[in-house]
Design a protein around this motif. Sequence first.
Motif, PDB file in Angstrom:
ATOM      1  N   GLU A 264      73.046 -37.015  29.000  1.00 54.83           N
ATOM      2  CA  GLU A 264      73.871 -35.943  29.561  1.00 54.83           C
ATOM      3  C   GLU A 264      75.136 -36.528  30.202  1.00 54.83           C
ATOM      4  O   GLU A 264      75.435 -36.307  31.368  1.00 54.83           O
ATOM      5  CB  GLU A 264      73.075 -35.115  30.574  1.00 54.83           C
ATOM      6  N   VAL A 265      75.890 -37.245  29.385  1.00 55.78           N
ATOM      7  CA  VAL A 265      77.072 -37.971  29.869  1.00 55.78           C
ATOM      8  C   VAL A 265      78.091 -37.038  30.497  1.00 55.78           C
ATOM      9  O   VAL A 265      78.861 -37.444  31.383  1.00 55.78           O
ATOM     10  CB  VAL A 265      77.693 -38.787  28.711  1.00 55.78           C
ATOM     11  N   ASN A 266      78.119 -35.779  30.083  1.00 55.80           N
ATOM     12  CA  ASN A 266      79.101 -34.849  30.634  1.00 55.80           C
ATOM     13  C   ASN A 266      78.662 -34.238  31.962  1.00 55.80           C
ATOM     14  O   ASN A 266      79.317 -33.332  32.476  1.00 55.80           O
ATOM     15  CB  ASN A 266      79.431 -33.742  29.633  1.00 55.80           C
ATOM     16  N   ARG A 267      77.562 -34.726  32.541  1.00 54.85           N
ATOM     17  CA  ARG A 267      77.172 -34.296  33.879  1.00 54.85           C
ATOM     18  C   ARG A 267      77.851 -35.122  34.964  1.00 54.85           C
ATOM     19  O   ARG A 267      77.825 -34.754  36.137  1.00 54.85           O
ATOM     20  CB  ARG A 267      75.652 -34.413  34.056  1.00 54.85           C
ATOM     21  N   ALA A 268      78.440 -36.246  34.583  1.00 55.15           N
ATOM     22  CA  ALA A 268      79.088 -37.125  35.553  1.00 55.15           C
ATOM     23  C   ALA A 268      80.598 -36.907  35.533  1.00 55.15           C
ATOM     24  O   ALA A 268      81.169 -36.579  34.488  1.00 55.15           O
ATOM     25  CB  ALA A 268      78.772 -38.582  35.246  1.00 55.15           C
ATOM     26  N   PRO A 269      81.271 -37.108  36.671  1.00 56.48           N
ATOM     27  CA  PRO A 269      82.730 -36.907  36.718  1.00 56.48           C
ATOM     28  C   PRO A 269      83.479 -37.994  35.964  1.00 56.48           C
ATOM     29  O   PRO A 269      82.903 -38.991  35.519  1.00 56.48           O
ATOM     30  CB  PRO A 269      83.036 -36.936  38.219  1.00 56.48           C
TER      31      PRO A 269
ATOM     32  N   VAL B  19      70.237 -44.190  31.387  1.00 55.16           N
ATOM     33  CA  VAL B  19      70.913 -43.790  32.627  1.00 55.16           C
ATOM     34  C   VAL B  19      71.082 -42.278  32.591  1.00 55.16           C
ATOM     35  O   VAL B  19      71.688 -41.737  31.656  1.00 55.16           O
ATOM     36  CB  VAL B  19      72.290 -44.469  32.782  1.00 55.16           C
ATOM     37  N   GLN B  20      70.535 -41.613  33.581  1.00 52.85           N
ATOM     38  CA  GLN B  20      70.700 -40.166  33.695  1.00 52.85           C
ATOM     39  C   GLN B  20      71.996 -39.884  34.442  1.00 52.85           C
ATOM     40  O   GLN B  20      72.105 -40.167  35.632  1.00 52.85           O
ATOM     41  CB  GLN B  20      69.517 -39.549  34.439  1.00 52.85           C
ATOM     42  N   PHE B  21      72.989 -39.365  33.746  1.00 51.60           N
ATOM     43  CA  PHE B  21      74.284 -39.110  34.371  1.00 51.60           C
ATOM     44  C   PHE B  21      74.188 -37.850  35.234  1.00 51.60           C
ATOM     45  O   PHE B  21      73.730 -36.802  34.781  1.00 51.60           O
ATOM     46  CB  PHE B  21      75.356 -38.952  33.298  1.00 51.60           C
ATOM     47  N   THR B  22      74.644 -37.982  36.464  1.00 48.60           N
ATOM     48  CA  THR B  22      74.626 -36.894  37.435  1.00 48.60           C
ATOM     49  C   THR B  22      75.957 -36.868  38.172  1.00 48.60           C
ATOM     50  O   THR B  22      76.710 -37.855  38.164  1.00 48.60           O
ATOM     51  CB  THR B  22      73.481 -37.079  38.450  1.00 48.60           C
ATOM     52  N   PRO B  23      76.296 -35.769  38.846  1.00 53.18           N
ATOM     53  CA  PRO B  23      77.583 -35.689  39.551  1.00 53.18           C
ATOM     54  C   PRO B  23      77.766 -36.732  40.657  1.00 53.18           C
ATOM     55  O   PRO B  23      78.905 -37.057  40.996  1.00 53.18           O
ATOM     56  CB  PRO B  23      77.573 -34.267  40.127  1.00 53.18           C
ATOM     57  N   ASP B  24      76.670 -37.260  41.204  1.00 51.32           N
ATOM     58  CA  ASP B  24      76.804 -38.228  42.301  1.00 51.32           C
ATOM     59  C   ASP B  24      76.692 -39.675  41.834  1.00 51.32           C
ATOM     60  O   ASP B  24      76.641 -40.590  42.648  1.00 51.32           O
ATOM     61  CB  ASP B  24      75.759 -37.957  43.385  1.00 51.32           C
ATOM     62  N   LEU B  25      76.658 -39.905  40.516  1.00 52.77           N
ATOM     63  CA  LEU B  25      76.594 -41.264  39.986  1.00 52.77           C
ATOM     64  C   LEU B  25      77.915 -41.981  40.252  1.00 52.77           C
ATOM     65  O   LEU B  25      78.994 -41.382  40.166  1.00 52.77           O
ATOM     66  CB  LEU B  25      76.316 -41.220  38.487  1.00 52.77           C
ATOM     67  N   LEU B  26      77.851 -43.273  40.563  1.00 56.91           N
ATOM     68  CA  LEU B  26      79.035 -44.087  40.830  1.00 56.91           C
ATOM     69  C   LEU B  26      79.254 -45.084  39.700  1.00 56.91           C
ATOM     70  O   LEU B  26      78.292 -45.495  39.032  1.00 56.91           O
ATOM     71  CB  LEU B  26      78.882 -44.845  42.151  1.00 56.91           C
ATOM     72  N   PRO B  27      80.497 -45.520  39.457  1.00 55.50           N
ATOM     73  CA  PRO B  27      80.741 -46.530  38.422  1.00 55.50           C
ATOM     74  C   PRO B  27      79.924 -47.794  38.617  1.00 55.50           C
ATOM     75  O   PRO B  27      79.457 -48.399  37.655  1.00 55.50           O
ATOM     76  CB  PRO B  27      82.248 -46.803  38.551  1.00 55.50           C
TER      77      PRO B  27
ATOM     78  N   GLU C 242      77.137 -24.742  32.884  1.00 51.86           N
ATOM     79  CA  GLU C 242      77.478 -24.916  34.295  1.00 51.86           C
ATOM     80  C   GLU C 242      77.234 -26.355  34.734  1.00 51.86           C
ATOM     81  O   GLU C 242      76.252 -26.975  34.358  1.00 51.86           O
ATOM     82  CB  GLU C 242      76.636 -23.964  35.146  1.00 51.86           C
ATOM     83  N   GLY C 243      78.152 -26.900  35.540  1.00 51.35           N
ATOM     84  CA  GLY C 243      77.977 -28.229  36.121  1.00 51.35           C
ATOM     85  C   GLY C 243      78.286 -29.373  35.187  1.00 51.35           C
ATOM     86  O   GLY C 243      77.716 -30.457  35.322  1.00 51.35           O
ATOM     87  N   THR C 244      79.185 -29.178  34.224  1.00 49.50           N
ATOM     88  CA  THR C 244      79.556 -30.253  33.312  1.00 49.50           C
ATOM     89  C   THR C 244      81.032 -30.584  33.440  1.00 49.50           C
ATOM     90  O   THR C 244      81.823 -29.789  33.939  1.00 49.50           O
ATOM     91  CB  THR C 244      79.252 -29.881  31.849  1.00 49.50           C
ATOM     92  N   TYR C 245      81.388 -31.786  32.971  1.00 46.26           N
ATOM     93  CA  TYR C 245      82.771 -32.254  32.998  1.00 46.26           C
ATOM     94  C   TYR C 245      83.150 -32.665  31.577  1.00 46.26           C
ATOM     95  O   TYR C 245      82.518 -33.538  30.990  1.00 46.26           O
ATOM     96  CB  TYR C 245      82.920 -33.464  33.930  1.00 46.26           C
ATOM     97  N   GLN C 246      84.176 -32.048  31.028  1.00 44.75           N
ATOM     98  CA  GLN C 246      84.579 -32.347  29.661  1.00 44.75           C
ATOM     99  C   GLN C 246      85.085 -33.779  29.558  1.00 44.75           C
ATOM    100  O   GLN C 246      85.872 -34.244  30.386  1.00 44.75           O
ATOM    101  CB  GLN C 246      85.667 -31.376  29.205  1.00 44.75           C
ATOM    102  N   LEU C 247      84.633 -34.494  28.526  1.00 49.50           N
ATOM    103  CA  LEU C 247      85.060 -35.869  28.329  1.00 49.50           C
ATOM    104  C   LEU C 247      86.535 -35.906  27.936  1.00 49.50           C
ATOM    105  O   LEU C 247      86.974 -35.127  27.082  1.00 49.50           O
ATOM    106  CB  LEU C 247      84.228 -36.552  27.246  1.00 49.50           C
ATOM    107  N   PRO C 248      87.322 -36.805  28.537  1.00 52.99           N
ATOM    108  CA  PRO C 248      88.740 -36.905  28.168  1.00 52.99           C
ATOM    109  C   PRO C 248      88.903 -37.468  26.763  1.00 52.99           C
ATOM    110  O   PRO C 248      88.007 -38.126  26.219  1.00 52.99           O
ATOM    111  CB  PRO C 248      89.310 -37.861  29.225  1.00 52.99           C
ATOM    112  N   GLU C 249      90.076 -37.230  26.171  1.00 52.99           N
ATOM    113  CA  GLU C 249      90.318 -37.641  24.792  1.00 52.99           C
ATOM    114  C   GLU C 249      90.192 -39.157  24.614  1.00 52.99           C
ATOM    115  O   GLU C 249      89.696 -39.637  23.590  1.00 52.99           O
ATOM    116  CB  GLU C 249      91.718 -37.190  24.345  1.00 52.99           C
ATOM    117  N   ALA C 250      90.646 -39.936  25.610  1.00 49.08           N
ATOM    118  CA  ALA C 250      90.553 -41.393  25.498  1.00 49.08           C
ATOM    119  C   ALA C 250      89.106 -41.854  25.422  1.00 49.08           C
ATOM    120  O   ALA C 250      88.786 -42.831  24.741  1.00 49.08           O
ATOM    121  CB  ALA C 250      91.249 -42.049  26.696  1.00 49.08           C
TER     122      ALA C 250
END
Length: 318
Positions: free
Chosen positions: A105-110, A65-73, A151-159
Amino acid sequence: MDATHLEPVRKHIESRVIGQKALINSLMIGLLSDGHLLVEGMPGLAKTTAVKALAESIEGDFHRVQFTPDLLPSDLIGTDVYRQAEGDFEFRAGPIFHNILLADEVNRAPAKVQSALLEAMAEHQVTVGQKTYPLPALFMVLATQNPVDQEGTYQLPEAQLDRFLMHVWVDHPNHEEELQIMALDAQQQKEPPRPPATPMSQQDLFEARKQAGEVYIDPKLNRYIVDLVLATRDPGNYDKDLKRWSRFGASPRASIALSRCAKVQAWLDGDKFVTPDHIQRVAPNIMRHRIMLTFEAEADGITSGHFIERLLQVVAIP
């Protein structure tokens, strides 16, 4: 069965990835420990190639799965689809129901997409609507990411991070390895690589996991593992620098992971029991993503690697 049964898997990965011995060893540990791996490094360092090579070596379903900003759960776990003819809903499973899932690229998704992995990684199940669906007995998430300051990444939360068994950092190859990479690329242009003729069966993999989990670990080393983890939470009892650097320590998952991975490392080495060396070799990848540093430490250029190195120095070995 012994570690030699895993050699075909290791050799296939090594045929596709030049160098990166630490990464390949971590993939083997993650596979035998029934854990999930987060592989981080700059682009072009064969992170995805290594994961795909591992999946080719194991009997089972693989999906990327290519993680992107527009990917949905729902793109990941699936969704209920209304069937007009029957007048009810039918669940359409998403790619998370495969045996090995590459979250590229899991950190590309929100965060809402990243959080869709939480239940699956911790409990091997997915809940959609009012129903819960079990995942396959062999289920492994192998996530890759580029450094979060890109640029364009979202840091993974601690959980989310805490659910990864290991966080593996991939370095650039050296001069000789890069020459070999160029030669391998030229060879593959003439003859594309092929998957193994006989991948390792899931039954053999589960047997290997069982044997690795039965490796003996002395109660004193269990206490050593707990001491290491507790030192991340209350570092003032061990070292003034650790106290100044530590903001939050590791969770009990770190203790479990250290014990489990140390046993696997010993089994892969052909040893009958765990030694302090086994624990210290796996500790960096297990602790790296479970330690939060203070702003003071970051300002001084202290990394989690520095923290772990100091930690292993000040906690007494039994």
